[in-house]
Write an enzyme that holds these catalytic residues in place. Structure first.
Site, PDB file in Angstrom:
ATOM      1  N   GLU A  45      29.632  28.588  14.938  1.00 46.58           N
ATOM      2  CA  GLU A  45      28.326  28.021  15.315  1.00 46.58           C
ATOM      3  C   GLU A  45      28.341  26.515  15.038  1.00 46.58           C
ATOM      4  O   GLU A  45      28.842  26.065  14.002  1.00 46.58           O
ATOM      5  CB  GLU A  45      27.224  28.688  14.497  1.00 46.58           C
ATOM      6  CG  GLU A  45      25.834  28.163  14.813  1.00 46.58           C
ATOM      7  CD  GLU A  45      24.748  28.861  13.985  1.00 46.58           C
ATOM      8  OE1 GLU A  45      25.087  29.476  12.953  1.00 46.58           O
ATOM      9  OE2 GLU A  45      23.575  28.771  14.373  1.00 46.58           O
ATOM     10  N   GLU A  90      22.803  38.857  17.355  1.00 40.88           N
ATOM     11  CA  GLU A  90      22.918  38.567  15.913  1.00 40.88           C
ATOM     12  C   GLU A  90      21.723  39.094  15.127  1.00 40.88           C
ATOM     13  O   GLU A  90      20.580  39.003  15.589  1.00 40.88           O
ATOM     14  CB  GLU A  90      23.012  37.039  15.759  1.00 40.88           C
ATOM     15  CG  GLU A  90      23.112  36.599  14.319  1.00 40.88           C
ATOM     16  CD  GLU A  90      22.995  35.092  14.175  1.00 40.88           C
ATOM     17  OE1 GLU A  90      23.185  34.360  15.174  1.00 40.88           O
ATOM     18  OE2 GLU A  90      22.703  34.649  13.057  1.00 40.88           O
ATOM     19  N   HIS A  99      17.219  37.421  14.513  1.00 40.18           N
ATOM     20  CA  HIS A  99      16.733  36.927  13.222  1.00 40.18           C
ATOM     21  C   HIS A  99      15.973  37.998  12.454  1.00 40.18           C
ATOM     22  O   HIS A  99      14.859  37.758  11.955  1.00 40.18           O
ATOM     23  CB  HIS A  99      15.884  35.660  13.410  1.00 40.18           C
ATOM     24  CG  HIS A  99      16.179  34.609  12.379  1.00 40.18           C
ATOM     25  ND1 HIS A  99      15.369  34.369  11.312  1.00 40.18           N
ATOM     26  CD2 HIS A  99      17.210  33.769  12.235  1.00 40.18           C
ATOM     27  CE1 HIS A  99      15.873  33.406  10.574  1.00 40.18           C
ATOM     28  NE2 HIS A  99      17.002  33.026  11.096  1.00 40.18           N
ATOM     29  N   TYR A 122      10.787  32.629  16.851  1.00 35.13           N
ATOM     30  CA  TYR A 122      11.980  32.130  16.148  1.00 35.13           C
ATOM     31  C   TYR A 122      12.911  31.364  17.107  1.00 35.13           C
ATOM     32  O   TYR A 122      13.136  31.779  18.232  1.00 35.13           O
ATOM     33  CB  TYR A 122      12.783  33.280  15.515  1.00 35.13           C
ATOM     34  CG  TYR A 122      14.129  32.766  15.083  1.00 35.13           C
ATOM     35  CD1 TYR A 122      14.232  31.969  13.954  1.00 35.13           C
ATOM     36  CD2 TYR A 122      15.263  32.962  15.869  1.00 35.13           C
ATOM     37  CE1 TYR A 122      15.438  31.398  13.592  1.00 35.13           C
ATOM     38  CE2 TYR A 122      16.473  32.404  15.515  1.00 35.13           C
ATOM     39  CZ  TYR A 122      16.557  31.620  14.377  1.00 35.13           C
ATOM     40  OH  TYR A 122      17.743  31.041  14.041  1.00 35.13           O
ATOM     41  N   ARG A 145      23.983  29.689  22.521  1.00 38.10           N
ATOM     42  CA  ARG A 145      22.965  30.613  22.029  1.00 38.10           C
ATOM     43  C   ARG A 145      21.649  30.251  22.708  1.00 38.10           C
ATOM     44  O   ARG A 145      21.284  29.078  22.746  1.00 38.10           O
ATOM     45  CB  ARG A 145      22.835  30.447  20.509  1.00 38.10           C
ATOM     46  CG  ARG A 145      21.840  31.366  19.863  1.00 38.10           C
ATOM     47  CD  ARG A 145      21.664  31.043  18.387  1.00 38.10           C
ATOM     48  NE  ARG A 145      20.423  30.329  18.164  1.00 38.10           N
ATOM     49  CZ  ARG A 145      19.701  30.402  17.031  1.00 38.10           C
ATOM     50  NH1 ARG A 145      20.123  31.126  16.014  1.00 38.10           N
ATOM     51  NH2 ARG A 145      18.584  29.722  16.911  1.00 38.10           N
ATOM     52  N   TRP A 175      11.054  36.931   8.623  1.00 36.12           N
ATOM     53  CA  TRP A 175      11.081  35.694   9.422  1.00 36.12           C
ATOM     54  C   TRP A 175      12.445  35.553  10.102  1.00 36.12           C
ATOM     55  O   TRP A 175      13.464  35.849   9.555  1.00 36.12           O
ATOM     56  CB  TRP A 175      10.825  34.445   8.557  1.00 36.12           C
ATOM     57  CG  TRP A 175      10.971  33.233   9.436  1.00 36.12           C
ATOM     58  CD1 TRP A 175      10.096  32.816  10.396  1.00 36.12           C
ATOM     59  CD2 TRP A 175      12.073  32.330   9.471  1.00 36.12           C
ATOM     60  NE1 TRP A 175      10.606  31.710  11.027  1.00 36.12           N
ATOM     61  CE2 TRP A 175      11.809  31.394  10.494  1.00 36.12           C
ATOM     62  CE3 TRP A 175      13.283  32.241   8.765  1.00 36.12           C
ATOM     63  CZ2 TRP A 175      12.700  30.366  10.823  1.00 36.12           C
ATOM     64  CZ3 TRP A 175      14.158  31.233   9.066  1.00 36.12           C
ATOM     65  CH2 TRP A 175      13.860  30.289  10.089  1.00 36.12           C
ATOM     66  N   ASP A 179      20.053  35.426  18.863  1.00 35.05           N
ATOM     67  CA  ASP A 179      19.757  35.743  17.458  1.00 35.05           C
ATOM     68  C   ASP A 179      18.392  36.417  17.367  1.00 35.05           C
ATOM     69  O   ASP A 179      17.369  35.815  17.724  1.00 35.05           O
ATOM     70  CB  ASP A 179      19.756  34.432  16.652  1.00 35.05           C
ATOM     71  CG  ASP A 179      19.748  34.668  15.147  1.00 35.05           C
ATOM     72  OD1 ASP A 179      19.529  35.815  14.723  1.00 35.05           O
ATOM     73  OD2 ASP A 179      19.959  33.683  14.403  1.00 35.05           O
ATOM     74  N   ARG A 233      29.452  36.888  10.007  1.00 33.46           N
ATOM     75  CA  ARG A 233      28.893  35.528  10.044  1.00 33.46           C
ATOM     76  C   ARG A 233      28.947  34.810   8.699  1.00 33.46           C
ATOM     77  O   ARG A 233      28.402  33.716   8.551  1.00 33.46           O
ATOM     78  CB  ARG A 233      27.428  35.612  10.486  1.00 33.46           C
ATOM     79  CG  ARG A 233      27.228  36.224  11.842  1.00 33.46           C
ATOM     80  CD  ARG A 233      27.059  35.187  12.913  1.00 33.46           C
ATOM     81  NE  ARG A 233      25.892  34.384  12.709  1.00 33.46           N
ATOM     82  CZ  ARG A 233      25.855  33.055  12.809  1.00 33.46           C
ATOM     83  NH1 ARG A 233      26.958  32.384  13.078  1.00 33.46           N
ATOM     84  NH2 ARG A 233      24.739  32.398  12.633  1.00 33.46           N
ATOM     85  N   GLU A 267      24.994  35.893   8.052  1.00 33.05           N
ATOM     86  CA  GLU A 267      24.770  34.517   7.606  1.00 33.05           C
ATOM     87  C   GLU A 267      24.093  34.468   6.231  1.00 33.05           C
ATOM     88  O   GLU A 267      24.201  33.464   5.542  1.00 33.05           O
ATOM     89  CB  GLU A 267      23.973  33.716   8.642  1.00 33.05           C
ATOM     90  CG  GLU A 267      22.531  34.139   8.775  1.00 33.05           C
ATOM     91  CD  GLU A 267      21.788  33.367   9.854  1.00 33.05           C
ATOM     92  OE1 GLU A 267      22.409  32.914  10.816  1.00 33.05           O
ATOM     93  OE2 GLU A 267      20.562  33.227   9.704  1.00 33.05           O
TER      94      GLU A 267
HETATM   95  O1  KDG Z   1      18.136  28.216   6.991  1.00 36.04           O
HETATM   96  C1  KDG Z   1      17.993  29.232   7.933  1.00 36.04           C
HETATM   97  C2  KDG Z   1      18.852  28.939   9.136  1.00 36.04           C
HETATM   98  O2  KDG Z   1      20.166  28.669   8.752  1.00 36.04           O
HETATM   99  C3  KDG Z   1      18.848  30.080  10.111  1.00 36.04           C
HETATM  100  O3  KDG Z   1      17.539  30.343  10.513  1.00 36.04           O
HETATM  101  C4  KDG Z   1      19.691  29.720  11.312  1.00 36.04           C
HETATM  102  O4  KDG Z   1      19.739  32.007  11.966  1.00 36.04           O
HETATM  103  C5  KDG Z   1      20.221  30.899  12.019  1.00 36.04           C
HETATM  104  C6  KDG Z   1      21.430  30.704  12.811  1.00 36.04           C
HETATM  105  O5  KDG Z   1      21.923  31.691  13.344  1.00 36.04           O
HETATM  106  O6  KDG Z   1      21.889  29.572  12.891  1.00 36.04           O
HETATM  107 MG    MG Z   2      21.154  33.482  12.595  1.00 30.67          MG
END
Ligand code: KDG
Ligand code: MG
Length: 402
Positions: A339, A236, A212, A159, A147, A402, A210, A283, A262
């Site tokens: 991951e 992602e 995010h 991020y 990643r 975030w 990602d 995820r 996630e």
């Molecule tokens: O606690 C938040 C994290 O697990 C996250 O920011 C990590 O997005 C993430 C990832 O894909 O590992």
């Molecule tokens: Mg993530």
């Protein structure tokens, strides 16, 4: 067989973890992870006050019944705190069952579907050049899937950009750090990163990214399309997934594979995305989605639609989750990728485990159970420290994702 006691262990060997230990009258115990990044003590209290008292005296072999009791019986269903507590109990009970059977957990789930578990690492850097170098370092360590997240000129604290090479810990202060986000700069920058990565490393490695949750659906569609030449393994969390219909729009505009989930905690979060084939990878993970018992249900449902698994595995998921996830990954027929963000040496010492990394893959161990323990004496030397995830704002001060 009866559960005689259970205790919650909160420890911070570099970061906070919440662990549940379930003890039985036969001397066998099980371990489960209940860590919820930035909200650890809420899950610890939920376990101590509402879950553990219900466990005492129950037969630990009745995993499904205990799962249903804790899920339906709470009346207030789902949510990250409740589902992590249920996950911790569930994983501890699977650990006990597998130890009693004298088998590694994957055998109880149905046995091996593969020899090893493909993992992806986290490369990041303050700028394009250092991110390209960081990907190179992962390839040297044997990874074949990486990643990549890069700092963006003009965006402080983008991020995914960490302070260490192999570790990335966003929960960096007792109260949330405020970061500033600029979508335009990000959308201009991200394709340049993947262009450089393909030029430098060729077509054969798997690259992941990602977002995010930062983009609107149409911005995500634009990004997916602009990344198509670089053939990502997945993009992602391109947009927040509360409104799952948003993914229809992204899907209509790009062939870049999409991964989401996630922060999901039940099959109900996944259902529409999966059955409408709006994503390619789910995820959801053991600790986030109610343990092995529930994740297995999600994976079987996803298999009907050729959606594959890609369990979350950041460092805020403890080695206990990693161990359990690897047994799950070893069994699950529709596996995609796992991951793997490496834990610190202190974390690894507090959680002795038998999984191992070799040539870009992780291998579940062969010891009975899920193969991860906790050294309680060592854990006690790392007391809890408040740590919150950051908050993002747009440049005009608007709170963003975030
Ligand atoms: O606690 C938040 C994290 O697990 C996250 O920011 C990590 O997005 C993430 C990832 O894909 O590992
Ligand atoms: Mg993530």
């Amino acid at each position: 067989m009866k559960i005689t006691a259970a205790r919650v262990i909160v420890t911070s060997p570099g970061r906070n973890f919440v662990t549940l230990k379930v003890l039985t009258d036969q001397g066998v115990y099980g371990i489960g992870d209940a860590t919820l990044n930035g909200r650890e003590l809420a899950v610890a209290a939920y376990l101590d006050d509402h879950v553990i008292p219900c466990l005492i005296g129950r037969d630990p072999a009745r995993i499904e019944d205990i799962w249903q009791f804790l899920y339906r019986g709470a009346y207030w269903r789902r949510g990250p705190v409740t589902m992590r507590a249920i996950a911790a109990v569930d994983v501890a009970l699977w650990d006990i069952k597998a130890k009693m059977a004298g088998m590694p957990l994957y055998q109880l789930l149905g046995g091996r579907s593969r020899d090893r578990v493909l993992v992806y690492g986290h490369a990041n850097g303050a700028d394009l050049e250092s991110t390209v170098d960081a990907v190179g370092q992962y390839l040297q360590l044997g990874y074949t899937a990486v990643r990549a997240q890069s700092g963006i000129p003009g965006v402080a604290m983008a991020y995914g950009v960490g302070r260490g090479k192999l570790h990335y810990e966003p929960a960096d202060a007792a109260l949330p750090t405020e970061t500033v986000w600029n979508t335009r700069k990000y959308l201009n920058h991200a394709p340049q990163l993947f262009e450089r990565l393909r030029v430098r490393f060729g077509q054969d490695i798997e690259l992941l990214h990602d977002v995010h949750h930062r983009l609107t659906p149409m911005e995500a569609a634009q990004l997916g399309r602009s990344l198509e030449p670089y053939r990502l393994f997945w993009l992602e969390d391109a947009t927040p997934a509360e409104n799952q219909d948003a993914f229809r729009l992204i899907r209509a505009h790009t062939t870049t594979p999409l991964a989401v989930g996630e922060i999901f905690n039940s099959i109900w979060d996944c259902k529409d995305l999966i059955q409408n084939q709006l994503i390619d990878y789910i995820r959801a993970t053991v600790v986030g989605a109610g343990g092995i018992t529930h994740l297995r249900r999600i994976a079987d449902f996803a298999a009907l639609y050729q959606v594959r698994t890609g369990c979350h595995g950041a460092t805020d998921l403890s080695p206990v989750t990693m161990g359990a996830a690897l047994h799950f990954d070893t069994w699950v027929p529709n596996f995609g990728i796992q991951e793997y963000m490496r834990h610190s040496t202190d974390t690894d010492a507090v959680f002795p485990h038998d999984y191992r990394f070799e040539q870009g893959c992780l291998y579940a161990g062969e010891s009975p159970g899920h193969g991860v323990d906790i050294d309680e004496a060592l854990a006690a030397r790392f007391p809890y420290r408040p740590a919150s995830l950051p908050v993002a704002r747009l440049e005009d001060g608007t709170v963003w994702n975030w």
